[in-house]
Scaffold this motif. Structure first.
Motif, short mmCIF file in Angstrom:
data_model
loop_
_atom_site.label_atom_id
_atom_site.label_comp_id
_atom_site.label_asym_id
_atom_site.label_seq_id
_atom_site.Cartn_x
_atom_site.Cartn_y
_atom_site.Cartn_z
N GLY A 72 8.13 24.97 -92.10
CA GLY A 72 7.96 26.26 -92.75
C GLY A 72 7.43 27.38 -91.88
N GLN A 73 7.24 27.14 -90.61
CA GLN A 73 6.73 28.19 -89.71
C GLN A 73 7.81 29.22 -89.41
N THR A 74 7.39 30.44 -89.19
CA THR A 74 8.28 31.47 -88.66
C THR A 74 7.54 32.15 -87.51
N SER A 75 8.32 32.73 -86.62
CA SER A 75 7.73 33.37 -85.45
C SER A 75 8.64 34.49 -84.97
N ILE A 92 6.36 19.95 -84.79
CA ILE A 92 6.56 21.32 -85.26
C ILE A 92 6.28 21.33 -86.76
N ALA A 93 5.31 22.13 -87.16
CA ALA A 93 4.95 22.21 -88.58
C ALA A 93 6.10 22.83 -89.38
N GLY A 129 5.63 26.29 -81.85
CA GLY A 129 4.87 27.07 -82.81
C GLY A 129 3.38 27.01 -82.55
N GLN A 130 2.97 26.61 -81.35
CA GLN A 130 1.56 26.48 -81.01
C GLN A 130 1.03 27.69 -80.24
N SER A 131 1.90 28.63 -79.94
CA SER A 131 1.50 29.80 -79.16
C SER A 131 2.37 30.99 -79.55
N LEU A 132 1.80 32.17 -79.44
CA LEU A 132 2.57 33.40 -79.66
C LEU A 132 2.97 34.04 -78.33
#
Length: 170
Positions: A33-36, A30-31, A74-77
């Protein structure tokens, strides 16, 4: 306000009582700093973790858990399109895309001991969260077809034995 711009808080049928942020960390997967804004649910962790571990769930397990491991990573929306929340005293809410429908519920609108809006009202409530994150403008009267469709869908989901593809009741 603990829930920021969201209406309600713990014990409430409004998003301030049902939305919970999630923090996930897994180095090299999981990278940072990502947000979703993907709609997910803790119920989906079982199927998602099983998929990551390459373990097939038995058909009679995890009735409502669906595999969204790519979204968790975090690889898909692509997350849930709809989700049923169940509050205290078996009150239910349907979230469908950016819409939330709270059916009519008997009982007190506010818990005076906790000073919390519970969201129970004698008439149904319908909110477009994209336009009205604070759930202020009830759209039930201006969107009767959407309201009716969501009420029917909630009944279907509640009556279903499970929503996970391949699930069969034990």
């Amino acid at each position: 306000r603990m829930a920021g711009d969201l209406r309600g808080s713990k014990y409430s049928l409004y998003d301030g009582g049902t939305r919970v942020p999630t923090i996930a960390a897994w180095s090299k997967h999981i990278a940072a700093g990502q947000t979703s804004d993907v709609l997910l649910c803790q119920v989906d962790l079982l199927a998602s973790l099983a998929a990551l571990a390459k373990v097939e769930l038995p058909n009679n397990a995890a009735a409502d858990s669906c595999d969204y491991h790519q979204a968790w990573l975090g690889q898909s929306l692509d997350g849930r399109r709809e989700l049923v929340f169940e509050g205290v005293t078996a009150t239910k809410v349907l979230r469908q895309d950016n819409w939330t429908m709270i059916p009519s519920h008997e009982g007190s609108f506010c818990d005076s001991d906790k000073n919390v809006e519970l969201g129970r009202m004698p008439e149904p409530q319908l909110y477009d969260l994209e336009q009205d994150l604070g759930q202020i403008c009830n759209q039930a009267n201006s969107e009767p077809q959407r309201l009716s469709a969501m009420q029917r869908r909630l009944q279907e989901l509640v009556a279903a034995e499970g929503t996970r593809p391949g699930y069969s009741r034990p």
